[in-house]
Design a protein around this motif. Structure first.
Motif, PDB file in Angstrom:
ATOM      1  N   UNK A 339      87.285  16.263 -34.987  1.00 20.40           N
ATOM      2  CA  UNK A 339      86.231  16.193 -33.984  1.00 20.40           C
ATOM      3  C   UNK A 339      86.706  16.827 -32.689  1.00 20.40           C
ATOM      4  N   UNK A 340      85.879  17.728 -32.088  1.00 22.31           N
ATOM      5  CA  UNK A 340      86.233  18.404 -30.841  1.00 22.31           C
ATOM      6  C   UNK A 340      85.889  17.514 -29.652  1.00 22.31           C
ATOM      7  N   UNK A 341      86.795  17.325 -28.716  1.00 24.46           N
ATOM      8  CA  UNK A 341      86.499  16.513 -27.528  1.00 24.46           C
ATOM      9  C   UNK A 341      85.453  17.205 -26.651  1.00 24.46           C
ATOM     10  N   UNK A 342      84.652  16.390 -25.853  1.00 24.98           N
ATOM     11  CA  UNK A 342      83.622  16.959 -24.972  1.00 24.98           C
ATOM     12  C   UNK A 342      84.261  17.775 -23.857  1.00 24.98           C
ATOM     13  N   UNK A 343      83.614  18.911 -23.505  1.00 18.84           N
ATOM     14  CA  UNK A 343      84.135  19.802 -22.463  1.00 18.84           C
ATOM     15  C   UNK A 343      83.573  19.373 -21.097  1.00 18.84           C
ATOM     16  N   UNK A 344      84.395  19.126 -20.106  1.00 16.42           N
ATOM     17  CA  UNK A 344      83.874  18.712 -18.778  1.00 16.42           C
ATOM     18  C   UNK A 344      83.045  19.838 -18.133  1.00 16.42           C
ATOM     19  N   UNK A 345      81.948  19.482 -17.477  1.00 11.28           N
ATOM     20  CA  UNK A 345      81.071  20.435 -16.788  1.00 11.28           C
ATOM     21  C   UNK A 345      81.123  20.128 -15.282  1.00 11.28           C
ATOM     22  N   UNK A 346      81.639  21.063 -14.550  1.00 13.08           N
ATOM     23  CA  UNK A 346      81.811  20.882 -13.107  1.00 13.08           C
ATOM     24  C   UNK A 346      80.528  21.299 -12.382  1.00 13.08           C
ATOM     25  N   UNK A 347      80.086  20.459 -11.350  1.00 10.21           N
ATOM     26  CA  UNK A 347      78.863  20.717 -10.609  1.00 10.21           C
ATOM     27  C   UNK A 347      79.092  21.558  -9.347  1.00 10.21           C
ATOM     28  N   UNK A 348      80.270  21.486  -8.779  1.00 10.10           N
ATOM     29  CA  UNK A 348      80.506  22.127  -7.484  1.00 10.10           C
ATOM     30  C   UNK A 348      80.505  23.644  -7.546  1.00 10.10           C
ATOM     31  N   UNK A 349      80.757  24.202  -8.727  1.00  5.43           N
ATOM     32  CA  UNK A 349      80.826  25.662  -8.792  1.00  5.43           C
ATOM     33  C   UNK A 349      79.512  26.297  -9.216  1.00  5.43           C
ATOM     34  N   UNK A 350      78.322  25.566  -8.966  1.00  5.02           N
ATOM     35  CA  UNK A 350      77.016  26.118  -9.296  1.00  5.02           C
ATOM     36  C   UNK A 350      76.347  26.680  -8.036  1.00  5.02           C
ATOM     37  N   UNK A 351      75.478  27.656  -8.224  1.00  2.13           N
ATOM     38  CA  UNK A 351      74.788  28.291  -7.086  1.00  2.13           C
ATOM     39  C   UNK A 351      73.859  27.350  -6.339  1.00  2.13           C
ATOM     40  N   UNK A 352      73.154  26.478  -7.078  1.00  2.00           N
ATOM     41  CA  UNK A 352      72.228  25.538  -6.456  1.00  2.00           C
ATOM     42  C   UNK A 352      72.958  24.589  -5.539  1.00  2.00           C
ATOM     43  N   UNK A 353      74.112  24.094  -6.033  1.00  2.00           N
ATOM     44  CA  UNK A 353      74.896  23.164  -5.224  1.00  2.00           C
ATOM     45  C   UNK A 353      75.375  23.858  -3.953  1.00  2.00           C
ATOM     46  N   UNK A 354      75.805  25.123  -4.092  1.00  2.00           N
ATOM     47  CA  UNK A 354      76.282  25.853  -2.915  1.00  2.00           C
ATOM     48  C   UNK A 354      75.128  26.075  -1.907  1.00  2.00           C
ATOM     49  N   UNK A 355      73.938  26.383  -2.425  1.00  2.00           N
ATOM     50  CA  UNK A 355      72.786  26.596  -1.530  1.00  2.00           C
ATOM     51  C   UNK A 355      72.434  25.312  -0.779  1.00  2.00           C
ATOM     52  N   UNK A 356      72.473  24.182  -1.479  1.00  2.00           N
ATOM     53  CA  UNK A 356      72.186  22.898  -0.839  1.00  2.00           C
ATOM     54  C   UNK A 356      73.207  22.607   0.239  1.00  2.00           C
ATOM     55  N   UNK A 357      74.505  22.854  -0.078  1.00  2.00           N
ATOM     56  CA  UNK A 357      75.551  22.577   0.893  1.00  2.00           C
ATOM     57  C   UNK A 357      75.396  23.492   2.118  1.00  2.00           C
ATOM     58  N   UNK A 358      75.109  24.771   1.879  1.00  2.00           N
ATOM     59  CA  UNK A 358      74.952  25.698   2.998  1.00  2.00           C
ATOM     60  C   UNK A 358      73.708  25.351   3.830  1.00  2.00           C
ATOM     61  N   UNK A 359      72.636  24.982   3.134  1.00  2.00           N
ATOM     62  CA  UNK A 359      71.424  24.587   3.854  1.00  2.00           C
ATOM     63  C   UNK A 359      71.644  23.338   4.687  1.00  2.00           C
ATOM     64  N   UNK A 360      72.356  22.407   4.107  1.00  2.00           N
ATOM     65  CA  UNK A 360      72.647  21.152   4.813  1.00  2.00           C
ATOM     66  C   UNK A 360      73.480  21.447   6.053  1.00  2.00           C
ATOM     67  N   UNK A 361      74.507  22.224   5.923  1.00  2.00           N
ATOM     68  CA  UNK A 361      75.349  22.536   7.081  1.00  2.00           C
ATOM     69  C   UNK A 361      74.562  23.340   8.128  1.00  2.00           C
ATOM     70  N   UNK A 362      73.673  24.244   7.648  1.00  2.00           N
ATOM     71  CA  UNK A 362      72.870  25.035   8.598  1.00  2.00           C
ATOM     72  C   UNK A 362      71.889  24.182   9.387  1.00  2.00           C
ATOM     73  N   UNK A 363      71.215  23.255   8.711  1.00  2.00           N
ATOM     74  CA  UNK A 363      70.282  22.358   9.386  1.00  2.00           C
ATOM     75  C   UNK A 363      71.023  21.510  10.397  1.00  2.00           C
ATOM     76  N   UNK A 364      72.195  21.018  10.011  1.00  2.00           N
ATOM     77  CA  UNK A 364      72.985  20.196  10.939  1.00  2.00           C
ATOM     78  C   UNK A 364      73.361  21.008  12.165  1.00  2.00           C
ATOM     79  N   UNK A 365      73.695  22.289  11.961  1.00  2.00           N
ATOM     80  CA  UNK A 365      74.106  23.125  13.108  1.00  2.00           C
ATOM     81  C   UNK A 365      72.929  23.374  14.052  1.00  2.00           C
TER      82      UNK A 365
END
Length: 374
Positions: A339-365
């Motif tokens: 049986x093959x073990x499950x492969x971890x899926x990282x969320x931080x390296x997605x484009x949507x997450x980056x857009x949310x983070x950039x938008x959040x920082x921009x609104x705060x600024x």
């Protein structure tokens, strides 16, 4: 030798058909406890009942039984049909015996006793050559020492050259094969084995006696494939008429051996059929088989210890056929391992997450800038 070890010799002769030669009289000493113990252990297979004392320089003669026996065929060929006592060796020390056991054949005895044929009766005497069957085996004994002098007899009588070697050769053949050994025939053929591995050399022995000694000889081996091979013979220097040949089988199966020795004063007609040709020859035929000598094919049984070592050394296990649960356990472990073990899926390296983070920082600024919070 201990008495216990000596007793195995008696069982070897009686139960397993063994052959024994007592070549120099009594085979043990009587002056020690160990020797007397061996004497008791071997008393059953000794052809005579020993007595005290011995004779010096005894000349032997053949009895009627000895003249017809295979062990003296070489002497009779060399010295004539009825050799005199002077033709036989002198025993330097001939041991005395009280009686000859029933069933013992006296082949040679003191010259006077042999001439009167008294040696064939169960009476006292000294020296000689005797033979006896015991159980499934047989025993031969030279009742004294000095038989080696026969080897030197040819210096005074050239016709006796090789007689000593022929005596022992014929004796061993008779012990091994019995009265059917063919040693008294004009022509005999023997093989070193009836079954031989492919690629192993087979020895063929040819004995020619009487008028057949000087006759042309042909020895042929026919393989199971029909191929005929003529085997060359090398004649013995010390024993006229005896030839040895070797054959190296390469094909498995039953091989036919045919020996042809031309009869004296015969000619083979050119147009004679096989039956007519055989009448002009001494013909001897026999067979032998050739098998595959591959050890892996001959010994196919598994070696449990070796198989266990191979299994454990390669990460495997040895399972008991009577415990099916162990097999189920091993199979379950193998299935789980596949049986093959499950492969971890990282969320931080997605484009949507980056857009949310950039938008959040921009609104705060922007909020900080409007309120003057730099």
């Amino acid at each position: 030798m201990s008495a216990e070890a000596g007793a195995t010799l008696t069982r070897y002769v009686s139960e397993r058909g063994g052959r024994v030669v007592f070549a120099r009289g009594r085979a043990y000493g009587r002056d020690s406890a160990a020797g007397r113990a061996l004497g008791r252990a071997w008393s059953a297979i000794e052809p005579v009942v020993w007595d005290e004392g011995y004779e010096q320089d005894m000349r032997l003669g053949l009895t009627d039984a000895g003249r017809d026996h295979a062990v003296f065929a070489g002497l009779i060929r060399a010295a004539g049909a009825d050799p005199a006592g002077s033709d036989l060796p002198v025993l330097t020390r001939a041991e005395r015996y009280r009686a000859v056991k029933p069933g013992t054949r006296v082949l040679a005895a003191a010259a006077g006793r042999a001439e009167s044929d008294a040696a064939d009766r169960s009476s006292a005497g000294s020296g000689g050559v005797v033979a006896m069957a015991y159980g499934r085996g047989r025993v031969m004994a030279v009742l004294g020492q000095g038989l080696w002098r026969w080897e030197l007899a040819s210096a005074q009588r050239p016709s006796l050259a090789g007689v000593y070697g022929a005596f022992w050769s014929d004796a061993v053949r008779w012990l091994a094969l019995g009265d059917g050994a063919g040693t008294g025939d004009e022509v005999s053929l023997s093989l070193s084995g009836r079954s031989v591995a492919r690629g192993r050399t087979l020895t063929l022995t040819v004995n020619r006696r009487g008028d057949a000694v000087a006759q042309p000889t042909r020895l042929m081996v026919t393989g199971p494939d029909g191929r005929v091979t003529q085997v060359p013979l090398s004649d013995s220097v010390s024993e006229p008429g005896r030839g040895l040949g070797t054959y190296l089988p390469q094909v498995e199966g039953v091989h036919d051996v045919r020996l042809e020795v031309r009869r004296p004063e015969t000619a083979e007609p050119a147009d004679a059929d096989s039956a007519a040709r055989d009448r002009g020859f001494f013909v001897r035929e026999t067979k032998f088989s050739v098998y595959d000598g591959n050890t892996e094919r001959l010994q196919t049984a598994a070696d449990p210890d070796l198989m266990r070592a191979l299994a454990e050394g390669s990460g495997g296990r040895v399972l008991d056929p009577g415990d099916p649960g162990a097999l189920a356990e091993v199979l379950a472990i193998q299935r789980a391992a596949r049986l093959m073990p499950s492969t971890p899926r990282y969320l931080w390296d997605r484009g949507v997450v980056m857009a949310v983070l950039l938008g959040w920082l921009g609104v705060e600024w922007l909020i900080r800038k409007r309120r003057g919070l730099w």
